[in-house]
Design an enzyme around this catalytic site. Sequence first.
Site, PDB file in Angstrom:
ATOM      1  N   GLY A  99     -18.382  49.271   7.114  1.00 47.90           N
ATOM      2  CA  GLY A  99     -17.039  49.819   6.265  1.00 47.90           C
ATOM      3  C   GLY A  99     -15.815  49.197   6.791  1.00 47.90           C
ATOM      4  N   ASN A 100     -14.776  49.549   6.529  1.00 46.50           N
ATOM      5  CA  ASN A 100     -13.520  49.181   7.139  1.00 46.50           C
ATOM      6  C   ASN A 100     -12.430  50.473   6.947  1.00 46.50           C
ATOM      7  OD1 ASN A 100     -11.946  49.288   4.536  1.00 46.50           O
ATOM      8  ND2 ASN A 100     -13.344  48.021   3.833  1.00 46.50           N
ATOM      9  N   ARG A 101     -11.208  50.028   7.677  1.00 44.23           N
ATOM     10  CA  ARG A 101     -10.225  51.159   8.037  1.00 44.23           C
ATOM     11  C   ARG A 101      -9.307  51.563   6.791  1.00 44.23           C
ATOM     12  NH1 ARG A 101     -10.455  51.787  13.377  1.00 44.23           N
ATOM     13  NH2 ARG A 101     -10.875  49.927  14.544  1.00 44.23           N
TER      14      ARG A 101
END
Length: 399
Positions: free
Chosen positions: A209-211
Amino acid sequence: MMLSNKTIVLGVTGSIAAYKAAEIASQLTQAGARVNVVMTREAVEFVSPVTFRAISGRPVVTEMFDLASEYSIEHVSLAAAADIVAVAPATANVIAKLAAGIADDMLCCTVLATRAPVLIAPAMEARMYMNQVTQENLEKLKARGFVIVGPGAGWLASGKEGLGRLADTSDIIDSICQMLGKGSGLAGKRIVVTAGGTQEPVDPVRYIGNRSSGKMGYALAEAARDRGASVLLITAPATTTEPAGVDVTRVGTAQEMCEAVENATPGADALIMAAAVADYRPARKLEEKIKKTEAGLTLELECTPDILSAVRGSIVRVGFAAESSNLVENAKEKLQRKGLDLIVANDVTAPDSGFGADTNRVTVIDREGRVDSLPLLSKRQVAEKVLDRVAELLAGAER
Ligand code: C5P
């Protein structure tokens, strides 16, 4: 921001909820609006005009013939200057007078004389609200194009529970923004906004995933909604509250987002891709949880589909570019490669900017190569700037 430099007449009538109008006046003033408060004689019994004078920093009208006031022929000048008239709280009495066209106080005169949109936020005892006469009066006002907000249910000053509480300040202000937005370029347009960060499963419990917080995309969806667009928000997981008044499709992976965008874009006027879409995903999704071994682990990754490049048809396309170096060159290259009309580039290494922040410092680049470097702004303000450009592009396409 939608409220800045707007002139709002806030009509306050004689309800216990009149004190809540002070909060409404305060929030509108803080957002940059000129708030001209008009109080009925009964309202003055509940809250002093001095409160509204101090909050709005402007004269408060309480009398029909107030010779000391700065407004010339008051109801005419107030009505003419207004971008919107909001009556909050509105009693059963003032609703009845407005429905009947009676103009025996400054507020009713102003409402009768204005060509601006009118919002009514009723607040009264539950039985008065439910009374057929009040309901008929509200129907009459609705039929004339007035927007009725609330009332809500809950504790009433009579000590009973019921329908009749003034709508929440945030709902009233949202409605004011939406009504003001109807004239600003996106009324009737269909806008698809993507937001959040996609999650690419590795095994049943893990993902890549990412932020992304979703804040930028959600601000765009809200701002487009407030300008009168019909908005579809296609959102990957995000940590922000989903906006009201827009259609929402929730997706997990880049592939799901791609399918949702492909389904949504035929017939849409613009696609704004604010989502942080994974560029790579595990080549294989394992059905069993990966066991820990001493040997370490190598994951094989494959490319995800490029959503923006896949969208066909005459639709305005806006992409985002999160860059950590050579911002303008990289963004220009992306604009060309993905066939975009506009790219919004942000330097993810800049303070208070990008993923998770409430503010953003972006550079907007168009097909003609115009480069517009904006200062640090709230994400909502960035959204307004981007939508100004989208509205220009859509107006250009119509010509
Ligand atoms: O190439 P990059 O991921 O930096 O491009 C960013 C822009 O492209 C964003 O607007 C993002 O939403 C969009 N994008 C896409 N499909 C992908 C990856 C990114 O449409 N697979």
